[in-house]
Design a protein around this motif. Sequence first.
Motif, PDB file in Angstrom:
ATOM      1  N   ASP A 427       0.817  -1.205   0.000  1.00  0.00           N
ATOM      2  CA  ASP A 427       0.000   0.000   0.000  1.00  0.00           C
ATOM      3  C   ASP A 427       0.858   1.265   0.000  1.00  0.00           C
ATOM      4  OD1 ASP A 427      -2.850   1.018   0.235  1.00  0.00           O
ATOM      5  OD2 ASP A 427      -1.910   2.056   1.914  1.00  0.00           O
ATOM      6  N   ARG A 428       1.990   1.219   0.660  1.00  0.00           N
ATOM      7  CA  ARG A 428       2.872   2.390   0.689  1.00  0.00           C
ATOM      8  C   ARG A 428       3.329   2.751  -0.723  1.00  0.00           C
ATOM      9  NH1 ARG A 428       8.632   2.887   4.082  1.00  0.00           N
ATOM     10  NH2 ARG A 428       9.088   5.066   3.508  1.00  0.00           N
ATOM     11  N   PHE A 429       3.686   1.742  -1.497  1.00  0.00           N
ATOM     12  CA  PHE A 429       4.116   1.994  -2.873  1.00  0.00           C
ATOM     13  C   PHE A 429       2.960   2.514  -3.723  1.00  0.00           C
ATOM     14  CE2 PHE A 429       4.956   0.650  -7.258  1.00  0.00           C
ATOM     15  CZ  PHE A 429       6.197   1.228  -7.457  1.00  0.00           C
ATOM     16  N   ARG A 431       0.369   4.235  -2.760  1.00  0.00           N
ATOM     17  CA  ARG A 431       0.072   5.626  -2.409  1.00  0.00           C
ATOM     18  C   ARG A 431       1.138   6.580  -2.945  1.00  0.00           C
ATOM     19  NH1 ARG A 431       0.626   6.280   2.613  1.00  0.00           N
ATOM     20  NH2 ARG A 431       1.034   4.185   3.370  1.00  0.00           N
ATOM     21  N   LEU A 432       2.387   6.131  -2.958  1.00  0.00           N
ATOM     22  CA  LEU A 432       3.446   6.964  -3.526  1.00  0.00           C
ATOM     23  C   LEU A 432       3.220   7.177  -5.019  1.00  0.00           C
ATOM     24  CD1 LEU A 432       6.140   8.464  -3.256  1.00  0.00           C
ATOM     25  CD2 LEU A 432       7.294   6.280  -3.686  1.00  0.00           C
ATOM     26  N   CYS A 433       2.857   6.121  -5.724  1.00  0.00           N
ATOM     27  CA  CYS A 433       2.567   6.257  -7.156  1.00  0.00           C
ATOM     28  C   CYS A 433       1.431   7.239  -7.382  1.00  0.00           C
ATOM     29  CB  CYS A 433       2.205   4.897  -7.755  1.00  0.00           C
ATOM     30  SG  CYS A 433       3.573   3.724  -7.860  1.00  0.00           S
ATOM     31  N   ASN A 434       0.350   7.076  -6.642  1.00  0.00           N
ATOM     32  CA  ASN A 434      -0.819   7.931  -6.837  1.00  0.00           C
ATOM     33  C   ASN A 434      -0.536   9.377  -6.448  1.00  0.00           C
ATOM     34  OD1 ASN A 434      -3.139   5.288  -5.882  1.00  0.00           O
ATOM     35  ND2 ASN A 434      -2.278   5.792  -7.880  1.00  0.00           N
ATOM     36  N   LYS A 435       0.388   9.578  -5.526  1.00  0.00           N
ATOM     37  CA  LYS A 435       0.783  10.943  -5.152  1.00  0.00           C
ATOM     38  C   LYS A 435       1.251  11.717  -6.372  1.00  0.00           C
ATOM     39  CE  LYS A 435       4.216  13.422  -2.334  1.00  0.00           C
ATOM     40  NZ  LYS A 435       5.294  13.278  -1.314  1.00  0.00           N
ATOM     41  N   TYR A 436       1.919  11.025  -7.286  1.00  0.00           N
ATOM     42  CA  TYR A 436       2.439  11.667  -8.494  1.00  0.00           C
ATOM     43  C   TYR A 436       1.602  11.338  -9.727  1.00  0.00           C
ATOM     44  CZ  TYR A 436       6.411  12.934  -5.634  1.00  0.00           C
ATOM     45  OH  TYR A 436       7.200  13.477  -4.642  1.00  0.00           O
ATOM     46  N   GLU A 660      10.389  -6.905  -3.290  1.00  0.00           N
ATOM     47  CA  GLU A 660      11.468  -5.952  -3.040  1.00  0.00           C
ATOM     48  C   GLU A 660      10.988  -4.757  -2.219  1.00  0.00           C
ATOM     49  OE1 GLU A 660      14.634  -5.976  -6.533  1.00  0.00           O
ATOM     50  OE2 GLU A 660      12.598  -5.810  -7.365  1.00  0.00           O
ATOM     51  N   LEU A 661       9.684  -4.643  -2.014  1.00  0.00           N
ATOM     52  CA  LEU A 661       9.122  -3.560  -1.215  1.00  0.00           C
ATOM     53  C   LEU A 661       9.023  -3.936   0.260  1.00  0.00           C
ATOM     54  CD1 LEU A 661       6.275  -2.618  -3.725  1.00  0.00           C
ATOM     55  CD2 LEU A 661       8.450  -1.421  -3.397  1.00  0.00           C
TER      56      LEU A 661
END
Length: 714
Positions: A427-429, A431-436, A660-661
């Motif tokens: 989920d962290r990854f 949300r980071l993608c969606n941030k940008y 890898e995450l």
Amino acid sequence: MKKKILFVNISLVNGGAEKSLVNLLNEMPEDQYEIDLLLFRKEGMFLPQVPHYVNIIEAPDALKNLYRPVKDFNKNTITKVIGTAISKTLTSNPYLMREFRWRNFYRRKITRLSKHYDVAVGCVVGECTYFVNDLVSADKKLCWVHTDYVGAKCDRRADEKYYQNMDSIVTVSDKCAEVLKTVFPEFQNKILWLPNITSSEVLRKRSKEEILERIDEGKKLIVSVGRLIPLKGFDMAIDAAKIMKQDGCQFQWFILGNGELFDKLNAQIEALELKDWVKLLGPKENPYAYIAKSDVVVQSSKYEGKSVVLDEAKILGIPIVSTNYDTVVDQIIPEKEGLIVNMDAEDIAHGIEKMFNNQMLYKTIKNYLNAHEYGNQADVEKYIKLIGKQGGKSVKKLIITIDTEGDDLWSWKQGNAITTNNTLFLDRFQRLCNKYNFFPVWLTNYEMIQDDRYVEFVKKYALEGKAEIGMHLHAWNNPPMYQLEVAQEGAPYLIEYPDDVMEAKIKFLTDLIFERTGIKPVSHRAGRWATNEKYFELLSKYGYVVDCSVTPHVDWKTSLGQTEGSCGSDYSSAKDKPYSIDTSNGSSVLEVPVTILRSHKLFLKTSSAKNLARSIWHAMKGTELWIRPNGDNLEEMKYVLDQTYVSDRDYAMFMIHSSELMPGGSPTFKDERSIEKLYKDLEALFAYASVKYEGIRLRDLSNRKESSANKQTL
């Protein structure tokens, strides 16, 4: 020729939206744009800050008249009075009232602008957007939503018909964008968020100016900034000051701003005997000097979109105490940048007192703020990308692909159980993608789609349009099981199996993904990259329209399979741009190759003599550069993005494995420290990419037409 841009706003009075607009205007390149600014009322403390190259155009007479106070009687006052009265009779909802008044009274009186624009922007919710929609001629129309749409009690019935005609609906935070997409699901593909522009250089320079008010020696200074309206919660702030006074706290509280509650709040201050403690200073053209001299900035809001004041406080290194409105978590890391408290006077008071009394906490927050850069003038490029550069290159696409599979398969041995705990770290990854505004493609294999936790995660984001679920097939554990004749120690490729077993495995996983998520996958990547003619024929048969298995410049023949003589595919001469693969059954699959650059560029690694020697050797012999993080290749990945941007390729493809995450999920990222370094690199990479690239899913690429010259028959 410069692009012609129009910005439309009510005025430039003190407010976050107005301040952000002026900051943006000051950062936009004068040589690229011919900028007009139309104000319903040509007034406000930020007028002197509008740069000289921005033309503040004269608003149509009727527009100016209709937005003047009734006491300034003019030829349109009767329309204003009657329109307002009828609208208020029909609805008590202020947003519906203003839209009804605009549609039935105001727009009929206002002259349409004669000038044609390349881009027109309505800068706030409501009439500015209505004006752009109804009375402006432009090739592209945008509207800004500087607030939490639901928190501000906006009403979709007022805006839906106007948003339908906007090319983009821009808001100021990820949370605000999520709210908008919930309210307007039909517009989710044109809703995006861009941060308010805040120049740290300008803030720090102006923060050194003097203020007129005296700060009493021995007292802590609290500063709050905002319009004096109910939603800013200053009544709670004043009640909090009363509690702090009773607790013996020594402080002064300056509240900067103006608004409808000025007299009422002043009366509250007098009634609570706080005249020597709390002062309403009115609007200040330079609030930064006050913030910089304060000990704490307090925000008592009941809702915000994205607070400009909090960004300014962070830039100036001032700890924050804020109420827990919905979007505050987008701006404050608790205990690192400030404190988030409940939305009542007692909690506000105790939060401030905690900040004053706990010196270790206060120092920790100060040190954290001063160690970070919060100015975002570099984000102007995102606005420029949205508006479009004059004579510039078109925006390219960034595809985020994740081979979504079990934990640390690099170390897995035949017969061992495969775990899927990495699903807890995805989920962290996302949300980071969606941030940008990037959209991860989760290429999913058998063990992951069996995990209920993963299914819940991926289904949610895929249905919201924020991600895509595709297929990634590892033949060795994907049912139905089939025993090959083992002659080599490699893991088996799908292409080693008999044709009927290949088909059964593809069908099984395709059906399982649909059964578990309700989503039919149409994108695919082969396990261990290996493909052949039969593979593509079967993909096409089961509804797959796009594949991303081809790795240009890479030969996998040294990667052994399990049967005699089997090995990986040789893509060393493969095309590096999309092409259609026609199959023998008359259908085709769009191949979208992974972005890999063959390069002799020297990237010096000086952390050790071994790394230095390796970097020199790679430059001498040449090496393949991927957009694939390894913990030490941020500059290489940015270089590939740059080279792709100036090439004739219209996309770049990033890849990573889901495991890898997770700390310990791969040989590369073995612990939490390496994962934090990974995310630091990812944040930097995605921020860098977002200036020149926009996100796209693989399934969306399948709709793009390919020329016949880009067809390849197997």
